[in-house]
Each structure stands twice: as structure tokens, then as C-alpha cells.
Design a protein around this motif. Structure first.
Motif, short mmCIF file in Angstrom:
data_model
loop_
_atom_site.label_atom_id
_atom_site.label_comp_id
_atom_site.label_asym_id
_atom_site.label_seq_id
_atom_site.Cartn_x
_atom_site.Cartn_y
_atom_site.Cartn_z
N ALA A 1 -72.71 -30.69 36.03
CA ALA A 1 -72.86 -29.48 35.50
C ALA A 1 -71.59 -29.21 35.98
CB ALA A 1 -73.75 -28.57 36.16
N GLY A 2 -71.07 -28.62 34.94
CA GLY A 2 -69.97 -27.74 34.81
C GLY A 2 -68.09 -28.51 34.39
N SER A 3 -68.80 -29.59 33.97
CA SER A 3 -67.57 -30.45 34.01
C SER A 3 -66.75 -30.10 32.48
CB SER A 3 -68.11 -32.11 33.88
OG SER A 3 -68.50 -31.91 34.72
N ALA A 4 -65.47 -30.30 32.36
CA ALA A 4 -65.06 -29.59 31.30
C ALA A 4 -64.69 -30.71 29.67
CB ALA A 4 -64.22 -28.74 31.72
N GLY A 5 -64.98 -29.82 28.61
CA GLY A 5 -64.28 -31.57 27.81
C GLY A 5 -63.71 -30.68 26.82
N SER A 6 -62.27 -31.08 26.16
CA SER A 6 -61.48 -30.81 25.00
C SER A 6 -61.81 -31.33 23.77
CB SER A 6 -59.56 -30.25 25.95
OG SER A 6 -59.48 -29.93 24.42
N PHE A 7 -61.45 -30.67 22.52
CA PHE A 7 -61.09 -31.60 21.23
C PHE A 7 -59.53 -30.93 20.72
CE2 PHE A 7 -65.80 -29.66 21.65
CZ PHE A 7 -66.27 -31.45 21.25
N ALA A 8 -59.30 -31.44 22.14
CA ALA A 8 -57.54 -31.38 21.50
C ALA A 8 -56.83 -32.52 21.10
CB ALA A 8 -56.71 -31.01 22.63
N GLY A 9 -57.79 -33.81 21.51
CA GLY A 9 -57.02 -35.10 20.86
C GLY A 9 -57.42 -34.85 19.48
N PHE A 10 -57.64 -33.96 19.27
CA PHE A 10 -58.72 -33.79 17.41
C PHE A 10 -57.70 -33.06 16.88
CE2 PHE A 10 -61.99 -35.92 19.93
CZ PHE A 10 -62.20 -37.11 19.31
N GLY A 11 -56.47 -32.77 17.28
CA GLY A 11 -55.51 -31.25 16.92
C GLY A 11 -56.50 -29.83 16.85
N VAL A 12 -57.66 -30.06 17.79
CA VAL A 12 -57.65 -28.34 17.67
C VAL A 12 -58.06 -28.07 19.25
CG1 VAL A 12 -60.39 -26.69 17.52
CG2 VAL A 12 -59.72 -28.59 16.26
N ASP A 13 -57.61 -26.42 19.42
CA ASP A 13 -57.65 -26.25 20.97
C ASP A 13 -59.05 -25.15 20.72
OD1 ASP A 13 -56.62 -24.57 22.56
OD2 ASP A 13 -55.48 -22.81 22.22
N LEU A 14 -59.35 -26.56 20.99
CA LEU A 14 -60.77 -25.74 21.75
C LEU A 14 -61.83 -26.75 22.83
CD1 LEU A 14 -63.94 -24.04 21.17
CD2 LEU A 14 -64.45 -26.22 19.26
N SER A 15 -62.07 -25.92 23.93
CA SER A 15 -62.74 -26.70 24.91
C SER A 15 -63.97 -25.88 25.28
CB SER A 15 -62.01 -26.07 26.10
OG SER A 15 -60.77 -26.12 26.17
N VAL A 16 -64.90 -26.93 25.67
CA VAL A 16 -66.89 -26.87 25.95
C VAL A 16 -66.47 -27.54 27.30
CG1 VAL A 16 -67.33 -27.64 24.21
CG2 VAL A 16 -66.96 -29.39 25.24
N ARG A 17 -68.22 -26.68 28.30
CA ARG A 17 -68.19 -27.26 29.43
C ARG A 17 -69.76 -27.48 29.41
NH1 ARG A 17 -65.20 -26.67 34.38
NH2 ARG A 17 -63.56 -25.09 33.03
N LEU A 18 -69.67 -28.30 30.22
CA LEU A 18 -71.17 -28.75 30.26
C LEU A 18 -72.29 -27.85 31.33
CD1 LEU A 18 -72.77 -31.23 29.14
CD2 LEU A 18 -72.40 -32.74 31.53
N GLY A 19 -72.88 -27.12 30.39
CA GLY A 19 -73.71 -26.26 31.75
C GLY A 19 -72.82 -25.26 32.85
N ALA B 1 -76.74 -23.23 21.10
CA ALA B 1 -78.06 -23.88 21.19
C ALA B 1 -78.62 -22.72 22.28
CB ALA B 1 -79.09 -24.76 21.84
N ASP B 2 -77.26 -21.81 23.58
CA ASP B 2 -77.36 -20.86 23.90
C ASP B 2 -78.20 -21.51 24.61
OD1 ASP B 2 -75.81 -18.59 23.57
OD2 ASP B 2 -77.84 -17.95 22.07
N TRP B 3 -78.43 -22.64 25.50
CA TRP B 3 -79.44 -23.82 26.87
C TRP B 3 -78.68 -22.89 27.84
CZ3 TRP B 3 -82.63 -26.89 26.83
CH2 TRP B 3 -83.09 -27.66 27.58
N ALA B 4 -80.07 -22.31 28.96
CA ALA B 4 -80.49 -21.92 30.09
C ALA B 4 -81.38 -22.21 30.04
CB ALA B 4 -79.41 -20.30 30.00
N ASP B 5 -81.70 -23.16 30.16
CA ASP B 5 -83.13 -23.16 30.17
C ASP B 5 -83.62 -24.11 31.43
OD1 ASP B 5 -83.49 -22.56 27.72
OD2 ASP B 5 -85.60 -22.37 28.37
N ALA B 6 -82.46 -25.75 31.94
CA ALA B 6 -82.81 -26.53 33.46
C ALA B 6 -81.23 -26.36 33.47
CB ALA B 6 -82.96 -27.38 32.94
N PRO B 7 -81.55 -26.83 34.76
CA PRO B 7 -79.73 -27.85 35.37
C PRO B 7 -79.45 -28.76 34.27
CG PRO B 7 -81.16 -27.14 37.57
CD PRO B 7 -82.20 -27.37 35.71
N ILE B 8 -78.10 -29.12 34.37
CA ILE B 8 -78.18 -30.39 33.18
C ILE B 8 -76.91 -31.40 34.29
CG2 ILE B 8 -76.05 -30.73 31.38
CD1 ILE B 8 -76.59 -28.18 30.61
N GLU B 9 -76.76 -32.70 33.78
CA GLU B 9 -76.12 -32.98 33.91
C GLU B 9 -75.09 -34.44 33.67
OE1 GLU B 9 -76.52 -34.95 38.63
OE2 GLU B 9 -76.90 -36.55 37.22
#
Length: 240
Positions: free
Chosen positions: A64-82, A110-118
Motif C-alpha cells: 500500500a502506498g506504492s506509486a505508479g506513473s503514466f509518464a512512459g505514455f507521454g502523460v504527466d500523471l501519477s497514481v498511488r495504490l491506496g 471510485a474513491d476507494w476507502a473501504d479496506a487496506p490494499i496491496e
């Protein structure tokens, strides 16, 4: 024990910022994915695992908290897994592979906030036995477990598909859609690994992790979406 699962495709184009013109032809797939994630939340799981295909050497757990990026697809957008557990810093040791990043994006939408994520990256070449074993372990990890399973069908449905046209692709995808849409655990585990490899099926290994997790769960399935807009089979299914 597994109480619910959502099966979603994992092309980065599912993220509108990545798609030129937001790819409106994927709007129905996006809506179905969000519906499936909503059904996961309704199951009130104690733990959610996001499972997706990765190349050899990238497999393993993404906390949980691991980050990912779509920069490799030409977009300045990052996400985080919970969110990382309280008292710990977000994990930046390994970036999320693209399929898991798409899953993280869906959960954020989906505004997930229902359970820990991995997250769990599954080697695309893993055998059905290995995949089923991974699924058993996930299902046994908490009293109420949910899975968000990312993966595409064949990439050979048309001459413009990434794998060009293969006449076997339509039949494979039809059976995959049937098995995923009816929660047919035995059929998912029996998928032909060699044929799936030849048809560039990215979802085979994650789907078999799901099947392993569901072997004793008695879940029913519903197919929410099926199409191949770019010559690649995309399915959305909900198991509950």
C-alpha cells in the motif's frame, strides 16, 4: 476467504489522460469497471488485492502506498495504490507496473476507502498451478478478501491488432468471456497456456490467480462488458 472479485482490462488507454481525445469508445468499459469496483466495496472486504500481469523479474508484492506513473505514455500523471499504513512513509522502492497503475487509477476514481490494499504482480508466464497457489494464499490471508484482477484477452482479433489477426482469437475470447462471466473456476484454470501465449493474452495468469482464490468460495459471476475495440479482447466481470 474470497467474498468478491472484479475483472477489468488493463490498457493504459483506459485512463482518459493517456488516450488521445479521451478515447470515447472506451467510455462503456470505464463505466463497467467502476461498477465492478463498486460491487467490491459493497462486499465490505477486510483486504483488497490488485492483481495484474507483469514480465518475468517484476513479479511480487507492491505494498500500500506504492506509486505508479503514466509518464512512459507521454502523460504527466501519477497514481498511488491506496495509502501507506499510518506511521510509515509511502513506498517508492518499486514503481507500479502499468496494469497495477491502471488498477490504482480505477480505485482512485471510485474513491476507494473501504479496506487496506496491496498489489500483486503475477509473472505472465506463471503456470496454472503456481497461479492457483497464489490465489489460495490471497484467499486465506483474511476473513473477507476481495480481488481487483487486471488483464486483457487476446491481442489478435483484427489485422490492426497488436498481434495481427489470428483466427483462433475470437473463439478463445468467447470462451474466456463465458468463463469469467459465469465464475467458472474449472474453465479458467483449464485455459490453454500455450494458446494464450500465442494469442498474447495478458490476463491468463491473473485470471487463474482469481480462480485459485475462488475454488472453495462458491461465487456467482456476471459479465458487465465485452468488446475488442482495438483488436484486443476486453472483459469486465463481477464475482460475488
Amino acid at each position: 476467504m474470497l467474498v468478491a472479485a472484479a475483472v477489468c482490462p488493463c490498457p493504459p488507454l483506459l485512463v482518459p489522460e493517456v488516450a488521445t481525445g479521451a478515447a470515447p469508445e472506451l467510455d462503456a468499459a470505464r463505466a463497467a469497471c467502476l461498477d465492478a469496483v463498486g460491487l467490491l466495496a459493497a462486499a465490505r472486504p477486510d483486504r483488497l488485492y490488485v492483481v495484474g500481469p507483469v514480465p518475468e523479474g517484476v513479479h511480487g508484492v507492491f505494498p500500500a502506498g506504492s506509486a505508479g506513473s503514466f509518464a512512459g505514455f507521454g502523460v504527466d500523471l501519477s497514481v498511488r495504490l491506496g495509502e501507506a499504513p499510518k506511521g510509515t512513509a509511502p513506498s517508492d522502492a518499486r514503481p507500479l507496473p502499468a496494469p497495477l497503475a491502471v488498477g490504482a487509477w480505477l480505485l482512485d476514481r471510485a474513491d476507494w476507502a473501504d479496506a487496506p490494499i496491496e498489489g500483486l504482480g503475477v509473472d505472465e508466464a506463471a503456470t496454472p498451478g503456481v497461479c492457483a497457489g497464489l490465489g489460495h494464499g490471497l484467499a486465506a490471508s483474511a476473513e473477507r478478501v476481495a480481488l481487483l484482477v487486471m488483464g486483457d484477452g487476446s491481442a489478435c482479433r483484427t489485422v490492426k491488432a497488436p498481434g495481427y489477426l489470428d483466427e483462433r482469437a475470437a473463439g478463445f475470447d468467447a470462451e474466456a468471456a463465458r468463463a469469467l462471466g459465469t465464475a467458472d473456476v474449472a474453465a479458467v484454470l483449464a485455459m490453454d497456456t500455450e494458446l494464450a501465449y500465442e494469442l498474447k493474452v495478458a490476463g491468463r495468469a491473473p485470471w487463474q490467480v482469481l480462480a485459485g482464490a475462488a475454488e472453495d468460495a462458491g461465487l456467482d459471476g456476471r459479465l458487465l462488458f465485452e468488446d475488442a475495440p482495438y483488436g484486443v479482447g476486453y472483459f469486465v466481470a463481477a464475482w460475488s
